[in-house]
Write a protein that holds these residues in place. Structure first.
Motif, PDB file in Angstrom:
ATOM      1  N   LYS A 356     -10.910  -4.627  -0.083  1.00  0.00           N
ATOM      2  CA  LYS A 356      -9.842  -3.854  -0.715  1.00  0.00           C
ATOM      3  C   LYS A 356      -9.800  -4.163  -2.212  1.00  0.00           C
ATOM      4  O   LYS A 356      -9.792  -3.273  -3.058  1.00  0.00           O
ATOM      5  N   LYS A 357      -9.830  -5.455  -2.530  1.00  0.00           N
ATOM      6  CA  LYS A 357      -9.706  -5.871  -3.922  1.00  0.00           C
ATOM      7  C   LYS A 357     -10.875  -5.332  -4.749  1.00  0.00           C
ATOM      8  O   LYS A 357     -10.685  -4.772  -5.825  1.00  0.00           O
ATOM      9  N   LYS A 376       0.136   1.313  -8.192  1.00  0.00           N
ATOM     10  CA  LYS A 376       0.884   0.788  -7.044  1.00  0.00           C
ATOM     11  C   LYS A 376       0.564   1.608  -5.794  1.00  0.00           C
ATOM     12  O   LYS A 376       0.322   1.063  -4.712  1.00  0.00           O
ATOM     13  N   ALA A 377       0.618   2.950  -5.996  1.00  0.00           N
ATOM     14  CA  ALA A 377       0.420   3.848  -4.837  1.00  0.00           C
ATOM     15  C   ALA A 377      -0.972   3.653  -4.229  1.00  0.00           C
ATOM     16  O   ALA A 377      -1.134   3.569  -3.012  1.00  0.00           O
ATOM     17  N   ILE A 378      -1.965   3.519  -5.127  1.00  0.00           N
ATOM     18  CA  ILE A 378      -3.330   3.343  -4.636  1.00  0.00           C
ATOM     19  C   ILE A 378      -3.447   2.034  -3.853  1.00  0.00           C
ATOM     20  O   ILE A 378      -3.985   1.977  -2.761  1.00  0.00           O
ATOM     21  N   GLU A 379      -2.849   0.972  -4.433  1.00  0.00           N
ATOM     22  CA  GLU A 379      -2.902  -0.320  -3.760  1.00  0.00           C
ATOM     23  C   GLU A 379      -2.227  -0.249  -2.400  1.00  0.00           C
ATOM     24  O   GLU A 379      -2.720  -0.803  -1.410  1.00  0.00           O
ATOM     25  N   TYR A 380      -1.125   0.458  -2.381  1.00  0.00           N
ATOM     26  CA  TYR A 380      -0.384   0.577  -1.134  1.00  0.00           C
ATOM     27  C   TYR A 380      -1.231   1.290  -0.075  1.00  0.00           C
ATOM     28  O   TYR A 380      -1.332   0.861   1.071  1.00  0.00           O
ATOM     29  N   ALA A 383      -4.073  -0.932   1.232  1.00  0.00           N
ATOM     30  CA  ALA A 383      -3.575  -1.941   2.165  1.00  0.00           C
ATOM     31  C   ALA A 383      -3.296  -1.311   3.523  1.00  0.00           C
ATOM     32  O   ALA A 383      -3.624  -1.883   4.568  1.00  0.00           O
ATOM     33  N   ALA A 384      -2.722  -0.135   3.485  1.00  0.00           N
ATOM     34  CA  ALA A 384      -2.394   0.538   4.750  1.00  0.00           C
ATOM     35  C   ALA A 384      -3.676   0.826   5.538  1.00  0.00           C
ATOM     36  O   ALA A 384      -3.728   0.619   6.746  1.00  0.00           O
ATOM     37  N   ILE A 385      -4.706   1.284   4.822  1.00  0.00           N
ATOM     38  CA  ILE A 385      -5.958   1.616   5.526  1.00  0.00           C
ATOM     39  C   ILE A 385      -6.565   0.382   6.178  1.00  0.00           C
ATOM     40  O   ILE A 385      -6.896   0.390   7.359  1.00  0.00           O
ATOM     41  N   ILE A 386      -6.660  -0.707   5.398  1.00  0.00           N
ATOM     42  CA  ILE A 386      -7.319  -1.862   6.012  1.00  0.00           C
ATOM     43  C   ILE A 386      -6.465  -2.415   7.153  1.00  0.00           C
ATOM     44  O   ILE A 386      -6.985  -2.835   8.186  1.00  0.00           O
TER      45      ILE A 386
END
Lengths: 425, 271
Positions: A356-357, A376-380, A383-386
């Protein structure tokens, strides 16, 4: 999940007992399948040789497994528990791994360093593979045991020196002559030891054998067996001219070959080297013959001396081998530990977080003008996908199921966790 | 440039020598690789060094003691590699590389400048005579090393203490055969060297034989090796005796070479 060993060998059981426990031919397959079907046994391998009978297993509970294996053995071989309990040794975990590595590397053998055991272990493993009685743990363990044995063989000189009298004789012959197949050897008298030495010589390529025995008929019999040429005993001296290796063991109480006779023979053969092995007691060949140039005379004590020296050498090499084994036990146990579910769950999460990182960093590098909010939205989203992706395997890892070892191993493999690659080379 | 090449070759031979001595005590795949590669690199550089000198001087560079010792070492290494290729006896390096190194070291201490050739040496015999002589002597040097190995191995087998190098030394038969082969190569080369020398002497000094010390010692050496061959074929002097004789023969050659050099007498002074 534990490695488990139950077995008996030449140290704990005499040949009588060992014979009773041997798994022979079809009985081996049958035994293996029944062993695997025992309630506490998840994986099974049986190694059965003339010096040892060993059962390797993957068990959950040592005590329970040990009990059911004892019952199985006594029932299968129809032997009372008493004599079984006396002979049987049981190991689990690190001690079991160590034992198997030592057996494979021939450190536990009657003759330390003898090479057959590795082949026997390979056969045992192959049978288990065919009968599908092994799984993740024993497969790994057996492969490792074989590679450890190979490492011991290449990195130490444990199997290098002859440790039997007849092998020592052949080893010497090889250091005197280069082309054994072209050499002529002679059996003088036909004691059992002499026959054995002759067999080893033939095994290493010697083709021509002359046999001189007091009883000519017995000589002819042997000649037939060795594909050799019988001569009358009194005529052996003439044959010395073309003989390169003499193995002597007559029942005579005095010398049958004197220095002066040998000297004459040497002159006639233009000093071509002769190797004489006198295994008779009392000696049959004048010991002073060894003083002649190009004559090498070894009696039974000389050969025993060579064997003893080699034995000592092997003991020293065995110590080196033990060190190698300790190293390998450590890597094996590390691998086994990783098969636990908790470290696997952690490793899986770490792997996902890492991906992810990396991906987010890459994306942000490509579009640096992106705003805080979008970031933020992309990070969120990432995280949701993984999380969604690793949720089902995590649940599977947490469940308590029969084939958990396999599930753990499969997940580690599919997600490319840990250093599987280095280990499987 | 020539100096650099020479010192480089010397350094590589030095490495090979040190490791070959380690090999005696604790041989492994790594030590043999180091020996072969450093001796190999040393040999390549040494070859370049000799060619370079040939080009600069305009004649075969075997005209003074420095050049001769250097060329002799080169021949020894050449034969070492031929034997290595054929028999793969890495332990031979332990018996030969020290000799090579000592020869090269003494060569490095001898005067190196290229002087104009004296009229005596300005002859086509120079190349033929010297190359034959040194190749022959190099074969004898190798027979010396192999002879030593034979004595060591024979000692193990005879005394029944099979320790140390017994495992790694080749069989007595192999060593004896190599020894014989080397002498059968070295002997005709030496013979031809003496014949060419005699012819050259006639054209240079007007007489075939001058009882110059080098001529005398060569003749002695020739007789020793003639005896080695003759005794082997007729009386079966093989094995230990042949090994001993080939050791004595090579020591004679060394005396002939360095002894005469130190005395500095006779007609062969240029070498």
């Amino acid at each position: 999940m534990k490695v488990f060993v139950a077995g008996l060998n030449h140290k704990t059981a005499d040949v009588d007992t060992r014979e009773k426990f041997t798994f022979n031919g079809p009985r081996l397959e049958e035994g293996l399948i029944r062993f695997k079907e025992l309630p506490d046994v998840q994986e099974a391998v049986i190694l059965s040789t003339c010096n040892r009978v060993e059962l390797y297993a993957n068990v959950r509970d040592t005590a329970k497994a040990s009990e059911s294996i004892r019952t199985f053995l006594s029932q299968f071989h129809n032997i009372n528990r008493g004599s079984l309990d006396n002979a049987l040794y049981i190991y689990d975990d690190i001690n079991a791994v160590r034992h198997i590595f030592r057996v494979a590397s021939s450190l536990d053998s009657m003759v330390v360093g003898e090479p057959q055991i590795l082949g026997q272990l390979k056969d045992a493993f192959e049978l288990a593979l065919r009968k599908k009685t092994t799984g993740i743990l024993l497969n790994r363990l057996m492969k490792k045991a074989i590679s450890v044995a190979k490492r011991v063989r290449t990195e130490t000189r444990i199997a290098e020196n002859a440790v039997s009298i007849s092998f020592a004789a052949v080893e010497l012959a090889r250091k005197i002559f280069t082309d054994l197949p072209k050499k002529v050897s002679m059996l003088l008298g036909a004691g059992e030891m002499a026959e054995l030495a002759a067999r080893h010589l033939i095994g290493s390529g010697v083709k021509e054998i002359i046999i001189a025995n007091r009883t000519y008929d017995r000589g002819c019999e042997l000649a037939k067996e060795f594909n050799g040429k019988p001569v009358k005993f009194d005529e052996f001296i003439h044959e010395l001219v073309r003989t390169d290796i003499v193995i002597c063991s007559t029942g005579a109480s005095n010398y049958v070959l004197m220095k002066s006779q040998m000297q004459k023979a040497m002159k006639e053969r233009k000093q071509k080297p002769v190797f004489i092995i006198d295994i008779s007691v009392p000696r049959n060949i004048d010991p002073e013959i060894n003083d002649l140039d190009n004559v090498y005379l070894y009696n039974i004590d000389d050969l025993q001396g060579v064997v003893d020296a080699n034995m000592f050498e092997r003991q020293k090499e065995a110590e080196k081998a033990e060190k190698i084994i300790e190293e390998e036990i450590e890597t094996f146990l590390k691998w086994q530990l990783s098969l636990d579910s908790v470290p696997t769950i952690i490793a899986l999460r770490e792997k996902a977080e890492e991906i992810k990182k990396q991906e987010i960093d890459r994306l942000l590098n490509k579009i640096p003008e992106i705003g805080e909010k979008e970031k933020k939205a992309i990070e969120y989203m990432a995280a949701a996908i993984i999380n969604k992706l690793i949720h089902p395997p995590t649940v599977a890892l947490k469940e308590d199921s029969e084939d958990k070892d396999t599930i753990i191993a499969t997940i580690r493999r599919l997600y490319g966790i840990d250093g599987e690659k280095n280990e499987n080379k | 440039m020539g100096v650099i090449l020479f010192e480089l070759a010397l350094t590589f031979y030095f490495t090979a020598t040190i490791v070959s001595i380690i090999e005696l005590f604790k041989g492994s795949r790594i030590t043999s690789k180091i020996i072969l590669s450093s001796a190999g690199i040393g040999f390549a550089i040494h070859t370049a060094c000799i060619i370079y000198r040939y080009v600069t001087a305009g004649h075969i560079p075997i005209t003074n003691a420095h050049e001769a010792t250097s060329f002799f070492s080169w021949c020894v290494v050449l034969i070492f590699f031929i034997l290595q290729f054929r028999y793969r006896i890495i332990l031979l390096s332990s018996f030969i590389m020290p000799i090579v190194f000592i020869l090269m070291l003494s060569s490095s201490m001898l005067p190196r400048e290229i002087k104009p050739l004296s009229p005596v040496l300005q002859s086509y015999w120079l190349g033929i005579h010297t190359v034959l002589a040194f190749l022959g002597n190099a074969a004898f040097a190798m027979a010396f090393g192999i002879g030593l190995m034979y004595l060591v191995q024979e000692h193990y087998v005879k005394s029944k203490h099979l320790g140390g190098l017994f495992e790694r030394l080749p069989s007595l038969q192999t060593l004896d055969e190599i020894n014989y082969r080397l002498i059968t190569i070295g002997f005709p080369l030496l013979t031809l060297a003496i014949i060419t020398g005699v012819l050259w002497a006639e054209s240079a000094w007007g007489s075939y034989w001058n009882w110059d010390p080098r001529e005398v010692w060569s003749l002695i050496t020739w007789f020793i090796y003639a005896i080695v061959l003759h005794a082997r074929l007729i009386a079966g002097w093989r094995g230990k005796k042949a090994a001993l004789l080939s050791i004595i023969g090579f020591l004679t050659i060394l005396i002939a070479f360095f002894g005469i050099k130190l005395l500095q007498k006779g007609l062969h002074v240029f070498l």
